[in-house]
Scaffold this motif. Structure first.
Motif, PDB file in Angstrom:
ATOM      1  N   MET A   1       0.064  -7.474   5.489  1.00  0.00           N
ATOM      2  CA  MET A   1       0.788  -6.469   5.208  1.00  0.00           C
ATOM      3  C   MET A   1       0.890  -6.260   3.551  1.00  0.00           C
ATOM      4  SD  MET A   1       4.834  -5.679   5.823  1.00  0.00           S
ATOM      5  CE  MET A   1       5.380  -4.066   5.241  1.00  0.00           C
ATOM      6  N   HIS A   2       0.669  -7.357   2.822  1.00  0.00           N
ATOM      7  CA  HIS A   2       0.532  -7.290   1.463  1.00  0.00           C
ATOM      8  C   HIS A   2      -0.599  -8.055   0.945  1.00  0.00           C
ATOM      9  CE1 HIS A   2       5.013  -5.951   1.764  1.00  0.00           C
ATOM     10  NE2 HIS A   2       4.794  -7.065   2.638  1.00  0.00           N
TER      11      HIS A   2
ATOM     12  N   ASP B   1       4.361 -10.576   7.051  1.00  0.00           N
ATOM     13  CA  ASP B   1       4.287 -11.017   5.516  1.00  0.00           C
ATOM     14  C   ASP B   1       3.603 -12.242   5.308  1.00  0.00           C
ATOM     15  OD1 ASP B   1       6.040  -8.957   4.800  1.00  0.00           O
ATOM     16  OD2 ASP B   1       7.794  -9.814   4.918  1.00  0.00           O
TER      17      ASP B   1
ATOM     18  N   ASP C   1      10.332  -2.048   4.059  1.00  0.00           N
ATOM     19  CA  ASP C   1       8.882  -1.769   3.798  1.00  0.00           C
ATOM     20  C   ASP C   1       8.404  -1.823   5.258  1.00  0.00           C
ATOM     21  OD1 ASP C   1       9.560  -4.445   3.735  1.00  0.00           O
ATOM     22  OD2 ASP C   1       7.573  -5.002   2.692  1.00  0.00           O
ATOM     23  N   GLU C   2       9.112  -2.586   6.220  1.00  0.00           N
ATOM     24  CA  GLU C   2       8.621  -2.466   7.616  1.00  0.00           C
ATOM     25  C   GLU C   2       8.885  -1.243   8.338  1.00  0.00           C
ATOM     26  OE1 GLU C   2       9.440  -5.272   6.116  1.00  0.00           O
ATOM     27  OE2 GLU C   2       7.745  -6.491   6.158  1.00  0.00           O
TER      28      GLU C   2
HETATM   29 FE   LIG Z   1       6.868  -6.848   4.198  1.00  0.00          FE
END
Ligand SMILES: [Fe+2]
Ligand SMILES: [Fe+2]
Length: 241
Positions: free
Chosen positions: A215-216, A155, A74-75
């Motif tokens: 990020m989330h 994260d 995801d990064e």
């Molecule tokens: Fe992430």
């Protein structure tokens, strides 16, 4: 899946895709300057959505830097797709990331940043802090935009669901709930708690960020240093020995 674009700080655009299979958002951040910088590429399978979102702000071919905080899909899964559409683009990450991960993975050589090194984008400066194993990964690090004091939080402050783009309310409470909930799930032990965890979080807090680009979950505007110290207390309590 829908992707939304929100300017969360001057010239910093949050690109958010909620993925129903995971039940979380995957957020990238585009910093517009002479040398545009994209914080995280997103997953390879989400590349078209991310590219189209970037295209709503700038020509994707103009991208110069592709930053990531640690080597996971995801990064930086779509890194090579980005290198193809942006001919001047180069990955930028920690020395460990460059040596260990991208030497093989990336189709073009990355730029490695030492701890505390500054990357100049034009009017803006991005300071890089090497933070091995925070939140996770030997190669981990954080970028901090010094002009308007935006910390790209990787994260940290993880919040599930599809919350609002930018919040001035509490982000520590939802992050604490997520840490507690995560301990019983299949993705438990995602953040190793080591002797370096708290000092590293204090170092991030000392940057006194005004915006936390998360990020989330929702990004946060307010006293970022205080929020990081509160998160450090939560992590000590929930994850410490
Ligand atoms: Fe992430
Ligand atoms: Fe991660």
């Amino acid at each position: 899946m829908t992707t939304t674009v929100t300017e969360i700080a001057r010239g910093v655009h949050r690109i958010s895709t909620f993925h129903p299979d995971f039940g979380i958002q995957f957020n990238q951040f585009l910093v517009v300057d002479d040398e545009p910088f994209l914080m995280h590429t997103g997953m390879r399978k989400m590349f078209e959505a991310t590219r189209d979102a970037v295209a709503s702000v700038i020509d994707p071919a103009r991208l110069r830097w592709l930053g990531y905080s640690h080597f996971e899909p995801d990064e930086c899964g779509a890194l090579n797709e980005w290198l193809r559409v942006a001919p001047r683009a180069q990955a930028v990450c920690s020395s460990v990331g460059a040596i260990v991960m991208l030497g093989d993975f990336a189709d073009r050589p990355p730029r490695a940043l030492a701890d505390d090194e500054v990357l100049t984008l034009g009017a803006r400066r991005l300071r890089f802090l090497a933070t091995p194993h925070l939140p996770h990964g030997w190669d981990a690090g954080f970028f901090f935009e010094e002009t308007d004091r935006t910390l790209f939080c990787s994260d940290l402050f993880f919040q599930p669901g599809d919350p609002e783009p930018l919040s001035e309310a509490d982000v520590v409470g939802p992050a604490r709930d997520a840490i507690r909930g995560g301990k019983a799930g299949p993705l438990a032990n995602d953040v190793p708690y080591t002797a370096r965890t708290e000092p590293t979080l204090r170092r991030l807090a000392a940057l006194a960020p005004r915006t936390l680009a998360i990020m989330h979950g929702s990004s946060f505007r307010g006293d970022g240093g205080k929020a990081i110290l509160e998160l450090a207390a939560v992590m000590r309590e929930e994850l410490g020995a």
